[in-house]
Design a protein around this motif. Structure first.
Motif, mmCIF file in Angstrom:
data_model
loop_
_atom_site.group_PDB
_atom_site.id
_atom_site.type_symbol
_atom_site.label_atom_id
_atom_site.label_comp_id
_atom_site.label_asym_id
_atom_site.label_seq_id
_atom_site.Cartn_x
_atom_site.Cartn_y
_atom_site.Cartn_z
ATOM 1 N N ILE A 3 18.430 38.141 19.259
ATOM 2 C CA ILE A 3 18.687 39.571 19.429
ATOM 3 C C ILE A 3 17.464 40.266 19.998
ATOM 4 O O ILE A 3 16.337 40.063 19.539
ATOM 5 N N LEU A 4 17.700 41.117 21.018
ATOM 6 C CA LEU A 4 16.663 41.993 21.544
ATOM 7 C C LEU A 4 16.804 43.354 20.875
ATOM 8 O O LEU A 4 17.891 43.931 20.858
ATOM 9 N N VAL A 5 15.698 43.853 20.317
ATOM 10 C CA VAL A 5 15.674 45.198 19.758
ATOM 11 C C VAL A 5 14.720 46.037 20.600
ATOM 12 O O VAL A 5 13.506 45.830 20.567
ATOM 13 N N THR A 6 15.273 46.964 21.383
ATOM 14 C CA THR A 6 14.405 47.877 22.135
ATOM 15 C C THR A 6 13.950 48.981 21.182
ATOM 16 O O THR A 6 14.713 49.448 20.345
ATOM 17 N N GLY A 7 12.677 49.359 21.296
ATOM 18 C CA GLY A 7 12.134 50.325 20.340
ATOM 19 C C GLY A 7 11.953 49.724 18.964
ATOM 20 O O GLY A 7 11.946 50.431 17.956
ATOM 21 N N ARG A 19 15.258 43.583 8.649
ATOM 22 C CA ARG A 19 16.519 43.043 8.128
ATOM 23 C C ARG A 19 16.995 41.851 8.952
ATOM 24 O O ARG A 19 17.442 40.837 8.395
ATOM 25 N N LEU A 20 16.908 41.943 10.259
ATOM 26 C CA LEU A 20 17.361 40.840 11.116
ATOM 27 C C LEU A 20 16.522 39.594 10.889
ATOM 28 O O LEU A 20 17.051 38.475 10.820
ATOM 29 N N HIS A 25 17.729 35.663 11.941
ATOM 30 C CA HIS A 25 17.965 35.742 13.376
ATOM 31 C C HIS A 25 16.654 35.530 14.144
ATOM 32 O O HIS A 25 15.562 35.705 13.600
ATOM 33 N N GLU A 26 16.787 35.171 15.409
ATOM 34 C CA GLU A 26 15.639 35.207 16.325
ATOM 35 C C GLU A 26 15.579 36.608 16.900
ATOM 36 O O GLU A 26 16.579 37.109 17.428
ATOM 37 N N VAL A 27 14.418 37.249 16.803
ATOM 38 C CA VAL A 27 14.300 38.650 17.198
ATOM 39 C C VAL A 27 13.200 38.810 18.245
ATOM 40 O O VAL A 27 12.070 38.356 18.051
ATOM 41 N N ARG A 28 13.571 39.447 19.338
ATOM 42 C CA ARG A 28 12.600 39.820 20.368
ATOM 43 C C ARG A 28 12.537 41.346 20.413
ATOM 44 O O ARG A 28 13.579 42.007 20.471
ATOM 45 N N VAL A 29 11.347 41.901 20.358
ATOM 46 C CA VAL A 29 11.163 43.351 20.394
ATOM 47 C C VAL A 29 10.548 43.751 21.734
ATOM 48 O O VAL A 29 9.588 43.124 22.191
ATOM 49 N N LEU A 30 11.131 44.777 22.338
ATOM 50 C CA LEU A 30 10.551 45.394 23.531
ATOM 51 C C LEU A 30 10.194 46.829 23.176
ATOM 52 O O LEU A 30 11.060 47.608 22.770
ATOM 53 N N ASP A 31 8.916 47.173 23.298
ATOM 54 C CA ASP A 31 8.465 48.512 22.909
ATOM 55 C C ASP A 31 7.212 48.847 23.713
ATOM 56 O O ASP A 31 6.348 47.983 23.892
ATOM 57 N N ASP A 32 7.107 50.088 24.182
ATOM 58 C CA ASP A 32 5.888 50.486 24.899
ATOM 59 C C ASP A 32 4.865 51.134 23.969
ATOM 60 O O ASP A 32 3.779 51.523 24.399
#
Length: 317
Positions: A3-7, A19-20, A25-32
Motif C-alpha cells: 500500500i502507498l500512503v501519500t501524506g 495500523r497498516l 501490510h507492506e507500506v510505502r509512504v510518499l511525503d514532502d
C-alpha cells in the motif's frame, strides 16, 4: 497488501501507517514533509515492510515512481489548512487538485486498481440539512479548500469510471488527536501558553461542529475499506464524523480547564454572522448512518474526543 500512503508522515496519515504496519501490510509512504514530520513514522524506519520516499507530488515522475508495484493507494496528501484558501488559492489548487490528477495519471499508467481518498465535510458548504447525508445536493463549498476537495473527488470519480479502477472517498468531520499540528484545540493551547490571562476566539464562539478522534477515524477508514473491497461499486462516498457536536466556546472552556487556567475570552466577532474567517462553515454535523450500516461506529463522542486530544497534546505541544 502493498500500500502507498501519500501524506503518510502527516497527522492522520501516520496513524493510518501505524495500523497498516501493525496488520502486516507492506507500506510505502510518499511525503514532502511540508505538513508532515519524520518523527511520526520513525518507529518504522529499518523495518523491511516499510519504505519512505521524500518527494513533492507536483512532480509526476516522483508520483509514478512511488506507485510502481503497489496494490492500493490511500491518498491523504494535501494542504490541511482551510484558511489558506483566502490567502493562496494557487497553493490549494496545486496541493489538492494537481497532485490528485498526477496520482490518477500514475494509477492509470501503472495499472493500480483501488484508491482511497480523504475528502472533507467542507464540500457540503452551508448545508441546509443536518445531519448531512452523502447524497445531499447541491454541493456548494464556501471555501477554496472545500472547492479543491470537491474538484479532486470529481476527478477521482471520472477516472474510476473511465479507466476501470475503484475509488472510495471519505468526507471527514474535524479530526483531532495526537500529532495534530493545526486546528482550534492546538491553537488554543498555544495561545494560552503565550498569554494565560486572555484567550482570543475567532468568530462569535457559537460555531458548532462534530469532532472525531483520529483513532476512530483510522478504524472507520480501514473497516469501510474492507467492506468496499468486498463489494462491487466502482465509486462510493462515506461520511466519517460523530453524532454529537460541540461549540468553539465549549472547546475553549475545556482547554482552559485542562490547563488549570481561567482566562478572559475575547471574541473577534468574526465575519458573515460570526464565522471564524471567510469560508468557515459555522455549523457542521454529518450523517454517519451509511458508515454505521457497515458495522462501524465511533467509540468516543465529540466531547470525549476533545478531552482525550487535550491529554495527548498537552504532553507533546
Amino acid at each position: 497488501m502493498k500500500i502507498l500512503v501519500t501524506g503518510g508522515a502527516g497527522f492522520i496519515g501516520s496513524h493510518l501507517v501505524d495500523r497498516l504496519m501493525e496488520e502486516g501490510h507492506e507500506v510505502r509512504v510518499l511525503d514532502d514533509l511540508s505538513a508532515g514530520d519524520m518523527k511520526n513514522v520513525e518507529r518504522w524506519l529499518g523495518n523491511g515492510n516499510f519504505e519512505f520516499i521524500k518527494g513533492d507530488m507536483r512532480d509526476p515522475e516522483i508520483v509514478r515512481k512511488s506507485i510502481r508495484g503497489v496494490d492500493a493507494v490511500f491518498h491523504l496528501a494535501a494542504n490541511p489548512e482551510v484558511r489558506i484558501g483566502s490567502q493562496s488559492p494557487q497553493l490549494l489548487y496545486e496541493t489538492n487538485v494537481l497532485i490528485t490528477y498526477n496520482l490518477l495519471e500514475a494509477m492509470r499508467k501503472e495499472g493500480v486498481k483501488i484508491l482511497t481518498f480523504t475528502s472533507s465535510s467542507t464540500v457540503y458548504g452551508d448545508a441546509k440539512k443536518l445531519p448531512t447525508p452523502e447524497d445531499y445536493a447541491p454541493l456548494e463549498p464556501i471555501s477554496v479548500y472545500g472547492g479543491a476537495k470537491l474538484a479532486a473527488e470529481a476527478l477521482i470519480s471520472g477516472y474510476a469510471h473511465t479507466f476501470g479502477f475503484r475509488a472510495l472517498v471519505f468526507r471527514l468531520a474535524n479530526i483531532i488527536g495526537e500529532r495534530s499540528n493545526h486546528g482550534v484545540i492546538y491553537d488554543f493551547i498555544n495561545k494560552l501558553r503565550r498569554n494565560p490571562e486572555e484567550l482570543e476566539i475567532l468568530g462569535d464562539g457559537t460555531q458548532r461542529k462534530s469532532y472525531l478522534h483520529v483513532s476512530d477515524t483510522v478504524e472507520g477508514m480501514l473497516h469501510i475499506f474492507e467492506h468496499f473491497r468486498k463489494g462491487g461499486r466502482t465509486f462510493d462516498v462515506y461520511n466519517l464524523g460523530n453524532e454529537d457536536w460541540i461549540t468553539v466556546t465549549e472547546i475553549a472552556e475545556l482547554v482552559s480547564e485542562a490547563m488549570g487556567l481561567r482566562p478572559k475570552f475575547r471574541f473577534t466577532g468574526g465575519v458573515d454572522g460570526g464565522r471564524g474567517w471567510k469560508g468557515d462553515v459555522k455549523i457542521m454535523l454529518l450523517s454517519i448512518e451509511k458508515a454505521k450500516e457497515t458495522g462501524w461506529r465511533p467509540r468516543m463522542n465529540s466531547y470525549e474526543a476533545v478531552r482525550r486530544t487535550l491529554r495527548e497534546l498537552l504532553k507533546s505541544v
